[in-house]
Design a protein around this motif. Structure first.
Motif, PDB file in Angstrom:
ATOM      1  N   ASN A 182     -14.472  12.266 -28.915  1.00 32.14           N
ATOM      2  CA  ASN A 182     -15.634  11.806 -28.151  1.00 32.14           C
ATOM      3  C   ASN A 182     -15.682  12.446 -26.768  1.00 32.14           C
ATOM      4  N   ALA A 183     -14.531  12.558 -26.119  1.00 32.86           N
ATOM      5  CA  ALA A 183     -14.483  13.170 -24.791  1.00 32.86           C
ATOM      6  C   ALA A 183     -14.883  14.645 -24.871  1.00 32.86           C
ATOM      7  N   LEU A 184     -14.391  15.352 -25.883  1.00 33.10           N
ATOM      8  CA  LEU A 184     -14.776  16.766 -26.067  1.00 33.10           C
ATOM      9  C   LEU A 184     -16.276  16.884 -26.324  1.00 33.10           C
ATOM     10  N   PRO A 216     -13.530  16.564 -21.391  1.00 38.05           N
ATOM     11  CA  PRO A 216     -12.216  16.452 -22.049  1.00 38.05           C
ATOM     12  C   PRO A 216     -11.161  15.818 -21.135  1.00 38.05           C
ATOM     13  N   TYR A 217     -10.173  15.225 -21.777  1.00 38.85           N
ATOM     14  CA  TYR A 217      -9.055  14.654 -21.024  1.00 38.85           C
ATOM     15  C   TYR A 217      -8.188  15.774 -20.467  1.00 38.85           C
ATOM     16  N   MET A 272      -9.005  14.259 -12.273  1.00 36.93           N
ATOM     17  CA  MET A 272      -8.280  14.322 -13.522  1.00 36.93           C
ATOM     18  C   MET A 272      -8.665  13.128 -14.386  1.00 36.93           C
ATOM     19  N   LYS A 273      -9.082  13.407 -15.591  1.00 35.20           N
ATOM     20  CA  LYS A 273      -9.426  12.346 -16.543  1.00 35.20           C
ATOM     21  C   LYS A 273      -8.268  12.179 -17.515  1.00 35.20           C
ATOM     22  N   SER A 274      -7.860  10.934 -17.744  1.00 34.36           N
ATOM     23  CA  SER A 274      -6.686  10.709 -18.592  1.00 34.36           C
ATOM     24  C   SER A 274      -6.951   9.651 -19.661  1.00 34.36           C
ATOM     25  N   LEU A 275      -6.053   9.668 -20.651  1.00 32.64           N
ATOM     26  CA  LEU A 275      -6.078   8.699 -21.740  1.00 32.64           C
ATOM     27  C   LEU A 275      -4.667   8.169 -21.929  1.00 32.64           C
ATOM     28  N   VAL A 276      -4.542   6.855 -21.986  1.00 31.02           N
ATOM     29  CA  VAL A 276      -3.261   6.203 -22.250  1.00 31.02           C
ATOM     30  C   VAL A 276      -3.315   5.661 -23.677  1.00 31.02           C
ATOM     31  N   GLU A 318      -9.288  24.255 -33.775  1.00 29.07           N
ATOM     32  CA  GLU A 318     -10.571  24.349 -34.477  1.00 29.07           C
ATOM     33  C   GLU A 318     -11.715  24.618 -33.503  1.00 29.07           C
ATOM     34  N   ARG A 319     -11.627  24.025 -32.330  1.00 30.56           N
ATOM     35  CA  ARG A 319     -12.695  24.180 -31.337  1.00 30.56           C
ATOM     36  C   ARG A 319     -12.447  25.367 -30.404  1.00 30.56           C
ATOM     37  N   ARG A 320     -11.425  26.115 -30.724  1.00 26.92           N
ATOM     38  CA  ARG A 320     -11.092  27.335 -29.983  1.00 26.92           C
ATOM     39  C   ARG A 320     -10.904  27.095 -28.480  1.00 26.92           C
ATOM     40  N   ILE A 321     -10.166  26.044 -28.171  1.00 26.29           N
ATOM     41  CA  ILE A 321      -9.814  25.785 -26.774  1.00 26.29           C
ATOM     42  C   ILE A 321      -8.871  26.914 -26.343  1.00 26.29           C
ATOM     43  N   VAL A 322      -9.182  27.519 -25.241  1.00 22.71           N
ATOM     44  CA  VAL A 322      -8.424  28.669 -24.746  1.00 22.71           C
ATOM     45  C   VAL A 322      -6.986  28.252 -24.423  1.00 22.71           C
ATOM     46  N   PRO A 323      -6.003  29.040 -24.878  1.00 20.68           N
ATOM     47  CA  PRO A 323      -4.611  28.734 -24.543  1.00 20.68           C
ATOM     48  C   PRO A 323      -4.450  28.575 -23.022  1.00 20.68           C
TER      49      PRO A 323
END
Length: 131
Positions: free
Chosen positions: A41-43, A48-49, A1-5, A76-81
């Protein structure tokens, strides 16, 4: 799992980063503007996070606005629900207005109040649907 704080308070940011590093790679930034940039940047890197821990009250860009922008970018990037980044809002604000705004306008996944410790983070992560 990649995370951002995302937290403007150094002590809080450092503590949350240390907790999240137990689950995998973790980046940390100090405001919403930096969070949106890190998210993009991650995308763009194809990494992705999975989870973002976001404070609400920050200078430059607050957590509410950053969360709205992140959700707009996902659309906008059409990330799947169901594959969106899960966002845990971490805030000292417990009032109903901020909780409702985070969930209904920002589409937060979980809302926790400070102070946050490992147990609180564990509980929040368990409540998420992560693959």
């Amino acid at each position: 799992m990649k995370s951002l704080v995302v937290d403007d308070e150094l002590v809080s940011r450092s503590k949350l980063k240390k907790i999240m590093e137990a689950f995998g790679p973790c980046d940390a930034v100090e405001n919403g503007e930096e969070a949106v940039a890190a998210f993009i940047n991650a995308l763009d890197r194809g990494e992705p996070y999975t989870v973002i821990l976001m404070d609400l009250m920050m200078p430059v860009m607050d957590g509410h606005e950053a969360l709205r922008r992140i959700r707009d970018i996902e659309q906008e990037r059409r990330i799947v629900p169901g594959e969106e980044t899960r966002v845990i809002v971490v805030s000292c604000l417990e009032d109903q207005k901020n909780v409702c705004q985070a969930f209904f306008k920002g589409l937060a996944s979980v809302y926790v109040t400070k102070p946050v410790n490992r147990e609180v983070v564990d509980t929040a992560l368990r409540s998420l649907t992560l693959e």
